[in-house]
Design a protein around this motif. Structure first.
Motif, mmCIF file in Angstrom:
data_model
loop_
_atom_site.group_PDB
_atom_site.id
_atom_site.type_symbol
_atom_site.label_atom_id
_atom_site.label_comp_id
_atom_site.label_asym_id
_atom_site.label_seq_id
_atom_site.Cartn_x
_atom_site.Cartn_y
_atom_site.Cartn_z
ATOM 1 N N ASP A 7 22.564 -10.077 12.253
ATOM 2 C CA ASP A 7 23.873 -9.947 11.582
ATOM 3 C C ASP A 7 23.999 -11.089 10.595
ATOM 4 O O ASP A 7 23.595 -12.226 10.895
ATOM 5 N N GLY A 36 17.695 -8.508 7.143
ATOM 6 C CA GLY A 36 16.518 -7.708 7.478
ATOM 7 C C GLY A 36 15.209 -8.447 7.302
ATOM 8 O O GLY A 36 14.274 -8.268 8.096
ATOM 9 N N SER A 53 21.458 -4.702 15.747
ATOM 10 C CA SER A 53 21.508 -4.956 14.314
ATOM 11 C C SER A 53 22.785 -4.408 13.675
ATOM 12 O O SER A 53 23.263 -3.323 14.016
ATOM 13 N N ASP A 54 23.277 -5.184 12.710
ATOM 14 C CA ASP A 54 24.351 -4.722 11.820
ATOM 15 C C ASP A 54 23.728 -3.771 10.789
ATOM 16 O O ASP A 54 22.501 -3.730 10.615
ATOM 17 N N MET A 55 24.557 -2.987 10.083
ATOM 18 C CA MET A 55 24.042 -2.067 9.079
ATOM 19 C C MET A 55 24.219 -2.606 7.659
ATOM 20 O O MET A 55 23.336 -2.465 6.821
ATOM 21 N N GLY A 62 20.590 -3.074 7.213
ATOM 22 C CA GLY A 62 20.234 -2.464 8.486
ATOM 23 C C GLY A 62 19.523 -1.138 8.349
ATOM 24 O O GLY A 62 18.654 -0.795 9.165
ATOM 25 N N VAL A 80 22.768 -0.316 17.240
ATOM 26 C CA VAL A 80 23.451 -0.660 15.995
ATOM 27 C C VAL A 80 24.879 -1.092 16.319
ATOM 28 O O VAL A 80 25.589 -0.411 17.074
ATOM 29 N N SER A 82 28.117 -2.008 14.077
ATOM 30 C CA SER A 82 28.554 -1.977 12.682
ATOM 31 C C SER A 82 30.078 -1.894 12.579
ATOM 32 O O SER A 82 30.751 -1.385 13.478
#
Length: 542
Positions: A7, A36, A53-55, A62, A80, A82
Protein backbone atom coordinates in the motif's frame (compact mmCIF):
# COMPACT_ATOMS: atom_id res chain seq x y z
CA UNK A 1 4.97 -18.36 6.71
CA UNK A 2 5.45 -14.87 5.21
CA UNK A 3 2.96 -12.14 4.27
CA UNK A 4 3.53 -8.98 2.22
CA UNK A 5 1.55 -5.74 2.76
CA UNK A 6 1.45 -3.54 -0.35
CA UNK A 7 0.00 0.00 0.00
CA UNK A 8 1.32 3.45 -0.83
CA UNK A 9 0.09 4.84 2.50
CA UNK A 10 2.22 3.87 5.50
CA UNK A 11 -0.59 4.46 8.04
CA UNK A 12 -2.78 1.94 6.18
CA UNK A 13 -0.01 -0.66 6.30
CA UNK A 14 0.42 0.04 10.01
CA UNK A 15 -3.34 -0.32 10.66
CA UNK A 16 -3.49 -3.66 8.84
CA UNK A 17 -0.53 -4.88 10.91
CA UNK A 18 -2.44 -4.05 14.10
CA UNK A 19 -5.72 -5.64 12.94
CA UNK A 20 -4.35 -8.99 11.81
CA UNK A 21 -4.01 -12.04 14.10
CA UNK A 22 -0.87 -13.02 12.21
CA UNK A 23 0.64 -15.57 14.59
CA UNK A 24 -2.71 -17.30 15.10
CA UNK A 25 -3.02 -18.06 11.40
CA UNK A 26 0.63 -19.13 11.14
CA UNK A 27 2.27 -16.00 9.71
CA UNK A 28 5.50 -15.10 11.50
CA UNK A 29 7.15 -12.70 9.00
CA UNK A 30 5.52 -9.45 7.78
CA UNK A 31 7.01 -7.59 4.83
CA UNK A 32 6.04 -4.18 3.42
CA UNK A 33 6.08 -2.45 0.02
CA UNK A 34 4.85 1.01 -1.02
CA UNK A 35 4.06 0.18 -4.65
CA UNK A 36 4.09 -2.53 -7.27
CA UNK A 37 7.79 -2.18 -8.07
CA UNK A 38 8.84 -2.62 -4.42
CA UNK A 39 6.37 -5.50 -4.12
CA UNK A 40 7.94 -7.37 -7.05
CA UNK A 41 11.39 -6.94 -5.50
CA UNK A 42 10.12 -8.27 -2.14
CA UNK A 43 8.28 -11.20 -3.77
CA UNK A 44 11.35 -12.15 -5.81
CA UNK A 45 13.62 -11.98 -2.76
CA UNK A 46 11.40 -13.51 -0.06
CA UNK A 47 8.66 -15.55 -1.79
CA UNK A 48 5.79 -14.62 0.58
CA UNK A 49 2.89 -17.07 0.65
CA UNK A 50 0.22 -14.38 1.35
CA UNK A 51 0.05 -10.96 -0.35
CA UNK A 52 -2.32 -8.15 0.69
CA UNK A 53 -2.41 -5.35 -1.88
CA UNK A 54 -4.09 -2.03 -2.59
CA UNK A 55 -5.32 -1.43 -6.17
CA UNK A 56 -4.71 2.29 -6.74
CA UNK A 57 -1.03 3.15 -6.23
CA UNK A 58 1.46 5.40 -8.04
CA UNK A 59 3.88 3.76 -10.45
CA UNK A 60 3.00 0.07 -10.92
CA UNK A 61 -0.50 -0.18 -9.44
CA UNK A 62 -2.35 -3.15 -7.96
CA UNK A 63 -3.85 -4.23 -11.29
CA UNK A 64 -0.40 -4.53 -12.91
CA UNK A 65 0.97 -6.21 -9.77
CA UNK A 66 -1.75 -8.91 -9.82
CA UNK A 67 -0.98 -9.62 -13.47
CA UNK A 68 2.71 -10.05 -12.62
CA UNK A 69 1.94 -12.30 -9.63
CA UNK A 70 -0.35 -14.56 -11.68
CA UNK A 71 2.44 -15.01 -14.24
CA UNK A 72 5.52 -15.22 -12.01
CA UNK A 73 4.38 -16.32 -8.54
CA UNK A 74 1.04 -18.07 -9.06
CA UNK A 75 1.15 -20.11 -5.83
CA UNK A 76 0.84 -16.98 -3.65
CA UNK A 77 -2.61 -16.14 -2.28
CA UNK A 78 -3.65 -12.52 -2.88
CA UNK A 79 -6.15 -10.50 -0.83
CA UNK A 80 -7.08 -7.10 -2.31
CA UNK A 81 -7.76 -4.25 0.14
CA UNK A 82 -9.06 -1.23 -1.77
CA UNK A 83 -10.97 1.99 -1.20
CA UNK A 84 -12.74 1.65 -4.56
CA UNK A 85 -15.96 -0.34 -4.94
CA UNK A 86 -15.44 -0.70 -8.67
CA UNK A 87 -16.76 -3.74 -10.59
CA UNK A 88 -13.91 -3.61 -13.11
CA UNK A 89 -11.34 -3.67 -10.31
CA UNK A 90 -13.11 -6.60 -8.62
CA UNK A 91 -13.33 -8.52 -11.90
CA UNK A 92 -9.65 -7.86 -12.65
CA UNK A 93 -8.66 -9.09 -9.19
CA UNK A 94 -10.66 -12.32 -9.56
CA UNK A 95 -9.38 -12.94 -13.09
CA UNK A 96 -5.77 -12.76 -11.87
CA UNK A 97 -6.11 -14.97 -8.79
CA UNK A 98 -7.30 -12.66 -6.05
CA UNK A 99 -9.02 -14.62 -3.26
CA UNK A 100 -10.91 -11.74 -1.62
CA UNK A 101 -11.72 -8.09 -2.33
CA UNK A 102 -12.03 -6.13 0.94
CA UNK A 103 -13.11 -2.48 1.11
CA UNK A 104 -11.37 0.11 3.26
CA UNK A 105 -11.70 0.76 6.11
CA UNK A 106 -11.38 -2.97 6.66
CA UNK A 107 -12.77 -4.60 9.82
CA UNK A 108 -10.56 -6.87 11.95
CA UNK A 109 -13.01 -9.78 11.80
CA UNK A 110 -13.31 -9.55 8.03
CA UNK A 111 -9.52 -9.28 7.58
CA UNK A 112 -8.74 -12.26 9.80
CA UNK A 113 -11.40 -14.43 8.15
CA UNK A 114 -9.81 -13.70 4.77
CA UNK A 115 -6.32 -14.37 6.13
CA UNK A 116 -7.42 -17.72 7.59
CA UNK A 117 -9.03 -18.74 4.30
CA UNK A 118 -5.95 -17.72 2.29
CA UNK A 119 -3.55 -19.56 4.60
CA UNK A 120 -5.69 -22.71 4.52
CA UNK A 121 -5.95 -22.58 0.72
CA UNK A 122 -2.18 -22.18 0.37
CA UNK A 123 -1.45 -25.06 2.78
CA UNK A 124 -3.93 -27.38 1.04
CA UNK A 125 -2.41 -26.60 -2.35
CA UNK A 126 1.13 -27.00 -0.99
CA UNK A 127 0.22 -30.45 0.34
CA UNK A 128 -1.17 -31.34 -3.08
CA UNK A 129 1.95 -29.98 -4.82
CA UNK A 130 4.21 -31.97 -2.50
CA UNK A 131 2.26 -35.16 -3.12
CA UNK A 132 2.29 -34.54 -6.86
CA UNK A 133 6.05 -33.99 -6.77
CA UNK A 134 6.53 -37.24 -4.85
CA UNK A 135 4.44 -39.09 -7.42
CA UNK A 136 6.43 -37.54 -10.27
CA UNK A 137 9.71 -38.55 -8.64
CA UNK A 138 8.53 -42.14 -8.17
CA UNK A 139 7.15 -42.36 -11.72
CA UNK A 140 10.27 -40.82 -13.29
CA UNK A 141 12.48 -43.17 -11.30
CA UNK A 142 10.42 -46.22 -12.22
CA UNK A 143 9.61 -45.46 -15.86
CA UNK A 144 13.00 -46.56 -17.27
CA UNK A 145 12.75 -49.72 -15.16
CA UNK A 146 9.22 -50.29 -16.48
CA UNK A 147 10.41 -49.93 -20.08
CA UNK A 148 13.31 -52.30 -19.38
CA UNK A 149 10.84 -54.80 -17.91
CA UNK A 150 8.61 -54.69 -21.01
CA UNK A 151 11.60 -55.22 -23.31
CA UNK A 152 13.09 -57.92 -21.07
CA UNK A 153 9.86 -59.89 -21.24
CA UNK A 154 9.85 -59.54 -25.02
CA UNK A 155 13.43 -60.84 -25.22
CA UNK A 156 12.88 -63.87 -22.99
CA UNK A 157 9.67 -64.89 -24.77
CA UNK A 158 7.03 -63.69 -22.33
CA UNK A 159 5.98 -60.59 -24.25
CA UNK A 160 4.91 -61.57 -27.76
CA UNK A 161 1.16 -61.14 -27.17
CA UNK A 162 -0.51 -58.36 -29.15
CA UNK A 163 -1.41 -56.42 -25.98
CA UNK A 164 2.24 -56.43 -24.87
CA UNK A 165 3.44 -55.29 -28.29
CA UNK A 166 0.87 -52.49 -28.23
CA UNK A 167 2.11 -51.33 -24.82
CA UNK A 168 5.67 -51.33 -26.15
CA UNK A 169 4.69 -49.22 -29.13
CA UNK A 170 2.88 -46.72 -26.92
CA UNK A 171 5.57 -46.55 -24.24
CA UNK A 172 8.59 -46.33 -26.58
CA UNK A 173 7.00 -44.75 -29.64
CA UNK A 174 8.02 -47.72 -31.78
CA UNK A 175 7.10 -47.93 -35.47
CA UNK A 176 3.67 -49.44 -36.14
CA UNK A 177 5.10 -51.93 -38.62
CA UNK A 178 8.38 -53.73 -37.85
CA UNK A 179 8.92 -56.66 -40.25
CA UNK A 180 12.28 -58.00 -39.02
CA UNK A 181 14.72 -57.58 -36.16
CA UNK A 182 18.36 -58.34 -35.38
CA UNK A 183 19.54 -58.63 -31.76
CA UNK A 184 22.87 -57.76 -30.14
CA UNK A 185 23.84 -58.72 -26.61
CA UNK A 186 26.76 -57.50 -24.51
CA UNK A 187 27.67 -58.21 -20.90
CA UNK A 188 29.44 -55.73 -18.65
CA UNK A 189 31.02 -58.74 -16.91
CA UNK A 190 33.27 -59.01 -20.00
CA UNK A 191 34.96 -55.75 -18.98
CA UNK A 192 38.20 -55.91 -17.01
CA UNK A 193 38.34 -55.37 -13.24
CA UNK A 194 40.16 -52.02 -13.56
CA UNK A 195 37.30 -50.57 -15.60
CA UNK A 196 34.60 -52.03 -13.34
CA UNK A 197 36.42 -50.74 -10.25
CA UNK A 198 35.84 -47.16 -11.39
CA UNK A 199 32.10 -47.74 -11.15
CA UNK A 200 32.03 -50.02 -8.12
CA UNK A 201 30.32 -47.43 -5.94
CA UNK A 202 28.01 -46.35 -8.79
CA UNK A 203 27.26 -49.38 -10.99
CA UNK A 204 24.13 -47.71 -12.34
CA UNK A 205 26.34 -44.98 -13.79
CA UNK A 206 28.18 -47.55 -15.93
CA UNK A 207 24.89 -49.07 -17.11
CA UNK A 208 23.51 -45.59 -17.85
CA UNK A 209 26.68 -44.59 -19.73
CA UNK A 210 26.55 -47.66 -21.98
CA UNK A 211 22.79 -47.31 -22.59
CA UNK A 212 23.21 -43.61 -23.34
CA UNK A 213 25.82 -44.28 -26.02
CA UNK A 214 23.68 -47.08 -27.50
CA UNK A 215 20.61 -44.84 -27.61
CA UNK A 216 22.58 -42.02 -29.23
CA UNK A 217 23.95 -44.29 -31.98
CA UNK A 218 20.56 -45.91 -32.61
CA UNK A 219 19.32 -42.38 -33.29
CA UNK A 220 15.53 -42.96 -33.04
CA UNK A 221 13.10 -45.71 -31.96
CA UNK A 222 12.44 -46.15 -35.69
CA UNK A 223 15.95 -47.64 -35.98
CA UNK A 224 15.95 -49.73 -32.79
CA UNK A 225 16.08 -49.67 -29.02
CA UNK A 226 18.53 -50.65 -26.28
CA UNK A 227 17.70 -51.78 -22.77
CA UNK A 228 19.01 -53.26 -19.53
CA UNK A 229 18.09 -56.95 -19.39
CA UNK A 230 16.68 -57.13 -15.88
CA UNK A 231 16.96 -60.91 -15.52
CA UNK A 232 20.71 -60.61 -16.22
CA UNK A 233 21.91 -57.49 -14.33
CA UNK A 234 25.19 -57.29 -16.28
CA UNK A 235 23.55 -57.44 -19.70
CA UNK A 236 22.65 -54.76 -22.27
CA UNK A 237 20.52 -55.77 -25.27
CA UNK A 238 19.95 -53.95 -28.57
CA UNK A 239 17.02 -54.60 -30.90
CA UNK A 240 17.59 -53.31 -34.44
CA UNK A 241 14.79 -53.21 -36.99
CA UNK A 242 17.12 -54.18 -39.81
CA UNK A 243 19.71 -56.60 -41.10
CA UNK A 244 22.70 -58.14 -39.34
CA UNK A 245 25.13 -56.14 -41.49
CA UNK A 246 23.54 -52.79 -40.62
CA UNK A 247 23.56 -53.82 -36.93
CA UNK A 248 27.29 -54.56 -37.16
CA UNK A 249 27.87 -51.02 -38.46
CA UNK A 250 25.85 -49.54 -35.57
CA UNK A 251 27.82 -51.61 -33.03
CA UNK A 252 31.06 -50.30 -34.51
CA UNK A 253 29.94 -46.71 -33.90
CA UNK A 254 28.75 -47.66 -30.41
CA UNK A 255 32.19 -49.02 -29.55
CA UNK A 256 33.77 -45.83 -30.88
CA UNK A 257 31.51 -43.87 -28.52
CA UNK A 258 32.23 -46.20 -25.60
CA UNK A 259 35.96 -45.80 -26.09
CA UNK A 260 35.50 -42.06 -25.63
CA UNK A 261 33.12 -42.51 -22.66
CA UNK A 262 34.42 -45.43 -20.57
CA UNK A 263 37.76 -45.96 -22.37
CA UNK A 264 36.82 -49.53 -23.34
CA UNK A 265 35.26 -51.37 -26.28
CA UNK A 266 32.68 -54.05 -25.53
CA UNK A 267 32.23 -57.50 -27.03
CA UNK A 268 28.83 -58.06 -28.71
CA UNK A 269 27.16 -61.26 -29.80
CA UNK A 270 24.69 -60.72 -32.63
CA UNK A 271 21.91 -62.79 -34.14
CA UNK A 272 20.73 -63.41 -37.65
CA UNK A 273 17.70 -61.49 -38.87
CA UNK A 274 14.37 -62.79 -37.47
CA UNK A 275 10.71 -61.94 -37.91
CA UNK A 276 9.28 -59.46 -35.40
CA UNK A 277 7.94 -60.05 -32.79
CA UNK A 278 7.69 -63.84 -32.83
CA UNK A 279 11.38 -64.34 -33.59
CA UNK A 280 12.79 -61.99 -30.93
CA UNK A 281 13.22 -64.65 -28.24
CA UNK A 282 15.14 -66.98 -30.57
CA UNK A 283 17.26 -64.07 -31.81
CA UNK A 284 18.09 -63.03 -28.24
CA UNK A 285 19.17 -66.57 -27.32
CA UNK A 286 21.27 -66.79 -30.49
CA UNK A 287 23.03 -63.49 -29.77
CA UNK A 288 23.63 -64.38 -26.11
CA UNK A 289 25.00 -67.80 -27.02
CA UNK A 290 27.31 -66.26 -29.62
CA UNK A 291 28.65 -63.80 -27.04
CA UNK A 292 29.28 -66.40 -24.36
CA UNK A 293 30.82 -68.95 -26.75
CA UNK A 294 33.40 -66.55 -28.13
CA UNK A 295 37.02 -67.68 -27.83
CA UNK A 296 38.45 -65.64 -24.94
CA UNK A 297 42.05 -66.72 -25.62
CA UNK A 298 42.74 -65.44 -29.12
CA UNK A 299 39.85 -63.57 -30.73
CA UNK A 300 40.29 -59.81 -30.46
CA UNK A 301 37.38 -58.88 -32.72
CA UNK A 302 34.55 -57.21 -30.78
CA UNK A 303 31.51 -58.23 -32.83
CA UNK A 304 30.77 -61.95 -32.88
CA UNK A 305 28.27 -63.30 -35.39
CA UNK A 306 29.25 -66.98 -35.33
CA UNK A 307 29.97 -69.43 -32.51
CA UNK A 308 33.75 -69.66 -32.04
CA UNK A 309 33.87 -72.60 -29.61
CA UNK A 310 31.66 -75.66 -29.98
CA UNK A 311 31.71 -77.34 -26.58
CA UNK A 312 33.13 -77.16 -23.11
CA UNK A 313 36.70 -78.23 -22.63
CA UNK A 314 37.43 -81.76 -21.55
CA UNK A 315 39.74 -80.71 -18.75
CA UNK A 316 38.83 -81.28 -15.14
CA UNK A 317 35.92 -79.34 -13.74
CA UNK A 318 36.78 -77.26 -10.72
CA UNK A 319 34.44 -79.31 -8.54
CA UNK A 320 36.30 -82.51 -9.45
CA UNK A 321 39.29 -80.97 -7.67
CA UNK A 322 37.27 -79.82 -4.67
CA UNK A 323 38.87 -81.92 -1.90
CA UNK A 324 42.52 -80.98 -2.60
CA UNK A 325 41.51 -77.33 -2.76
CA UNK A 326 39.49 -77.54 0.47
CA UNK A 327 42.41 -79.10 2.32
CA UNK A 328 44.79 -76.47 0.94
CA UNK A 329 42.34 -73.69 1.92
CA UNK A 330 41.99 -75.01 5.48
CA UNK A 331 45.76 -75.06 5.82
CA UNK A 332 45.67 -71.27 5.39
CA UNK A 333 49.03 -71.66 3.67
CA UNK A 334 49.49 -69.46 0.62
CA UNK A 335 52.07 -71.87 -0.81
CA UNK A 336 49.78 -74.92 -0.45
CA UNK A 337 46.87 -73.05 -2.02
CA UNK A 338 49.04 -71.84 -4.91
CA UNK A 339 50.22 -75.40 -5.58
CA UNK A 340 46.66 -76.78 -5.56
CA UNK A 341 45.46 -74.06 -7.95
CA UNK A 342 48.42 -74.63 -10.29
CA UNK A 343 47.78 -78.38 -10.44
CA UNK A 344 44.24 -77.76 -11.68
CA UNK A 345 44.80 -74.63 -13.82
CA UNK A 346 48.13 -75.23 -15.61
CA UNK A 347 46.79 -77.76 -18.18
CA UNK A 348 44.33 -75.17 -19.46
CA UNK A 349 47.12 -72.73 -20.35
CA UNK A 350 48.08 -75.06 -23.24
CA UNK A 351 44.65 -74.87 -24.92
CA UNK A 352 43.89 -72.86 -28.06
CA UNK A 353 40.26 -72.08 -27.22
CA UNK A 354 38.25 -71.44 -24.06
CA UNK A 355 34.79 -69.89 -24.13
CA UNK A 356 33.47 -67.15 -21.87
CA UNK A 357 30.75 -69.65 -20.94
CA UNK A 358 33.39 -72.07 -19.64
CA UNK A 359 35.05 -69.35 -17.58
CA UNK A 360 31.70 -68.37 -16.11
CA UNK A 361 31.07 -72.03 -15.21
CA UNK A 362 34.38 -72.23 -13.34
CA UNK A 363 33.51 -69.11 -11.32
CA UNK A 364 30.05 -70.52 -10.55
CA UNK A 365 31.63 -73.79 -9.44
CA UNK A 366 33.99 -71.85 -7.17
CA UNK A 367 31.06 -70.03 -5.54
CA UNK A 368 29.16 -73.29 -5.12
CA UNK A 369 32.17 -74.98 -3.54
CA UNK A 370 32.77 -72.17 -1.08
CA UNK A 371 29.09 -72.15 -0.21
CA UNK A 372 29.19 -75.87 0.58
CA UNK A 373 32.19 -75.44 2.83
CA UNK A 374 30.50 -72.72 4.83
CA UNK A 375 26.92 -73.97 4.98
CA UNK A 376 27.47 -75.95 8.19
CA UNK A 377 28.26 -72.69 9.99
CA UNK A 378 25.25 -70.76 11.23
CA UNK A 379 26.24 -67.78 9.10
CA UNK A 380 29.39 -66.24 7.73
CA UNK A 381 30.84 -64.47 4.75
CA UNK A 382 33.62 -65.77 2.55
CA UNK A 383 35.48 -62.45 2.80
CA UNK A 384 36.40 -62.18 6.43
CA UNK A 385 37.11 -58.64 7.62
CA UNK A 386 36.83 -57.18 4.11
CA UNK A 387 38.22 -53.74 3.41
CA UNK A 388 36.29 -51.25 1.30
CA UNK A 389 38.26 -52.35 -1.76
CA UNK A 390 37.34 -56.02 -1.17
CA UNK A 391 33.58 -55.55 -0.81
CA UNK A 392 31.44 -57.74 -3.03
CA UNK A 393 31.34 -55.98 -6.44
CA UNK A 394 27.88 -54.89 -7.62
CA UNK A 395 28.63 -56.21 -11.14
CA UNK A 396 30.09 -59.65 -11.83
CA UNK A 397 33.84 -59.46 -12.33
CA UNK A 398 35.52 -62.13 -14.45
CA UNK A 399 39.30 -62.33 -14.92
CA UNK A 400 39.45 -60.49 -18.26
CA UNK A 401 42.13 -58.09 -19.43
CA UNK A 402 41.37 -54.70 -21.04
CA UNK A 403 40.82 -56.42 -24.42
CA UNK A 404 38.18 -58.73 -22.96
CA UNK A 405 40.46 -61.80 -23.17
CA UNK A 406 41.11 -64.29 -20.38
CA UNK A 407 44.04 -63.44 -18.13
CA UNK A 408 45.37 -66.64 -16.57
CA UNK A 409 47.32 -64.62 -14.02
CA UNK A 410 44.12 -62.89 -12.87
CA UNK A 411 42.24 -66.19 -12.74
CA UNK A 412 45.05 -67.75 -10.71
CA UNK A 413 45.08 -64.77 -8.31
CA UNK A 414 41.30 -64.88 -7.96
CA UNK A 415 41.28 -68.57 -7.04
CA UNK A 416 44.13 -68.20 -4.57
CA UNK A 417 42.60 -65.15 -2.89
CA UNK A 418 39.13 -66.70 -2.54
CA UNK A 419 40.45 -70.02 -1.23
CA UNK A 420 42.66 -68.31 1.35
CA UNK A 421 39.76 -66.10 2.52
CA UNK A 422 37.48 -69.14 2.75
CA UNK A 423 40.05 -71.08 4.73
CA UNK A 424 40.39 -68.26 7.25
CA UNK A 425 36.61 -68.02 7.57
CA UNK A 426 36.19 -71.74 8.13
CA UNK A 427 38.89 -71.95 10.78
CA UNK A 428 38.00 -68.73 12.58
CA UNK A 429 36.91 -69.33 16.18
CA UNK A 430 35.05 -66.05 16.52
CA UNK A 431 33.19 -64.07 13.94
CA UNK A 432 31.60 -60.69 14.33
CA UNK A 433 29.21 -59.43 11.72
CA UNK A 434 27.46 -56.07 11.32
CA UNK A 435 23.71 -56.29 11.42
CA UNK A 436 23.08 -58.38 8.29
CA UNK A 437 19.27 -58.25 8.50
CA UNK A 438 19.30 -54.44 8.35
CA UNK A 439 21.61 -54.63 5.33
CA UNK A 440 19.21 -57.07 3.67
CA UNK A 441 16.27 -54.77 4.41
CA UNK A 442 18.15 -51.84 2.89
CA UNK A 443 18.93 -53.90 -0.20
CA UNK A 444 15.25 -54.81 -0.54
CA UNK A 445 14.27 -51.16 -0.08
CA UNK A 446 16.48 -50.25 -3.04
CA UNK A 447 15.64 -53.21 -5.29
CA UNK A 448 12.00 -54.08 -4.45
CA UNK A 449 10.91 -53.54 -8.07
CA UNK A 450 13.21 -56.36 -9.22
CA UNK A 451 12.45 -60.07 -9.27
CA UNK A 452 13.90 -60.85 -5.83
CA UNK A 453 14.12 -64.33 -4.35
CA UNK A 454 15.35 -65.68 -1.03
CA UNK A 455 17.95 -67.74 -2.89
CA UNK A 456 19.29 -64.59 -4.60
CA UNK A 457 19.49 -62.67 -1.31
CA UNK A 458 21.13 -65.61 0.44
CA UNK A 459 23.77 -65.84 -2.28
CA UNK A 460 24.41 -62.09 -2.26
CA UNK A 461 24.95 -61.90 1.51
CA UNK A 462 26.56 -65.32 1.95
CA UNK A 463 23.90 -66.44 4.43
CA UNK A 464 21.76 -69.54 4.44
CA UNK A 465 18.11 -69.19 3.49
CA UNK A 466 17.05 -70.75 6.78
CA UNK A 467 19.13 -68.30 8.78
CA UNK A 468 17.70 -65.30 6.91
CA UNK A 469 14.12 -66.57 7.34
CA UNK A 470 14.56 -67.05 11.09
CA UNK A 471 16.57 -63.93 11.96
CA UNK A 472 14.68 -61.52 9.65
CA UNK A 473 11.36 -62.37 11.29
CA UNK A 474 12.88 -62.08 14.77
CA UNK A 475 14.21 -58.61 13.97
CA UNK A 476 11.36 -57.11 11.92
CA UNK A 477 8.31 -59.11 13.02
CA UNK A 478 7.73 -60.12 9.39
CA UNK A 479 9.33 -62.76 7.25
CA UNK A 480 11.30 -61.44 4.27
CA UNK A 481 8.52 -62.06 1.73
CA UNK A 482 5.94 -60.26 3.88
CA UNK A 483 8.33 -57.32 4.25
CA UNK A 484 8.89 -57.24 0.49
CA UNK A 485 5.15 -57.44 -0.16
CA UNK A 486 4.36 -54.51 2.15
CA UNK A 487 7.21 -52.49 0.62
CA UNK A 488 5.85 -53.06 -2.88
CA UNK A 489 2.25 -52.32 -1.87
CA UNK A 490 3.22 -49.07 -0.10
CA UNK A 491 4.92 -47.85 -3.27
CA UNK A 492 1.98 -49.05 -5.37
CA UNK A 493 -0.39 -46.99 -3.18
CA UNK A 494 1.64 -43.90 -3.99
CA UNK A 495 1.50 -44.62 -7.72
CA UNK A 496 -2.26 -45.27 -7.59
CA UNK A 497 -2.74 -41.56 -6.86
CA UNK A 498 -1.80 -40.96 -10.50
CA UNK A 499 -4.94 -41.73 -12.59
CA UNK A 500 -2.93 -41.88 -15.84
CA UNK A 501 -1.06 -45.02 -14.73
CA UNK A 502 -2.83 -48.31 -15.38
CA UNK A 503 -3.02 -50.85 -12.57
CA UNK A 504 -1.20 -53.38 -14.77
CA UNK A 505 1.68 -50.94 -15.31
CA UNK A 506 1.87 -50.13 -11.59
CA UNK A 507 2.01 -53.83 -10.69
CA UNK A 508 5.06 -54.25 -12.95
CA UNK A 509 6.69 -51.03 -11.71
CA UNK A 510 6.71 -52.32 -8.13
CA UNK A 511 7.93 -55.83 -9.00
CA UNK A 512 4.83 -57.97 -9.62
CA UNK A 513 4.84 -59.94 -12.85
CA UNK A 514 1.13 -60.81 -12.69
CA UNK A 515 -1.61 -58.21 -12.25
CA UNK A 516 -4.02 -60.69 -10.66
CA UNK A 517 -1.45 -61.74 -8.07
CA UNK A 518 -0.70 -58.06 -7.39
CA UNK A 519 -4.40 -57.40 -6.75
CA UNK A 520 -4.60 -60.44 -4.48
CA UNK A 521 -1.61 -59.30 -2.37
CA UNK A 522 -2.90 -55.72 -2.31
CA UNK A 523 -6.30 -56.79 -1.04
CA UNK A 524 -4.73 -59.10 1.55
CA UNK A 525 -2.68 -56.21 2.98
CA UNK A 526 -5.05 -53.26 2.48
CA UNK A 527 -8.46 -54.97 2.62
CA UNK A 528 -9.53 -53.54 -0.76
CA UNK A 529 -8.45 -53.98 -4.38
CA UNK A 530 -6.09 -51.51 -6.10
CA UNK A 531 -8.98 -50.18 -8.18
CA UNK A 532 -11.09 -49.63 -5.06
CA UNK A 533 -8.16 -47.91 -3.33
CA UNK A 534 -7.64 -45.61 -6.33
CA UNK A 535 -11.34 -44.73 -6.42
CA UNK A 536 -11.23 -43.90 -2.70
CA UNK A 537 -8.14 -41.66 -2.82
CA UNK A 538 -9.25 -39.84 -5.96
CA UNK A 539 -12.69 -39.26 -4.43
CA UNK A 540 -11.41 -38.03 -1.06
CA UNK A 541 -8.31 -36.29 -2.44
CA UNK A 542 -6.07 -37.88 0.23
Amino acid sequence: MKALLVDDEQHVRHAIQLLGNWEEVGIDVLLEAADGHEAIEAITAHQPEIILSDMRMPGKDGMALLEWISAHNPHSKVIVISGYDDFELVRHAIRHGGMDYLLKPVEAEELNASLLKAVKAWMDEETSRTESARQSIVVNRMRPHYQDRLLTELAIGRGSRSAHIQRLQEELNLPCHIPVCSVAVTSLSHLDADCLAKYRSQPDLLIFSVLNVCAEMLSTPAEGVSFHQLNQPDEIVLLHWGSQSSLEHILGTINDGLEQTIQRRLHFGISSCKNYPEGISAAYLEASSTLWRRNILLTRQRIHSTTETTSRNKGKRLTSFEEPMRIAAMSCSAASISAAVAEWLDPFTELEAISAEQLQLWIQELEWMLGRWLEDREHTTVHEEKSDEEQEPPLTELPFDSEGLLSFSLLRSLLEHRLLAAGKAITAQHHTDPDPMTEIARYMDAHYQEDLSLQQIAARFYLSREYISRKFKQQFGLNWSEYLGKLRINNAKLLLHNPSLRVAAISEMVGFQDEKYFSKVFKKIEGITPAEYRKTVLHTGT
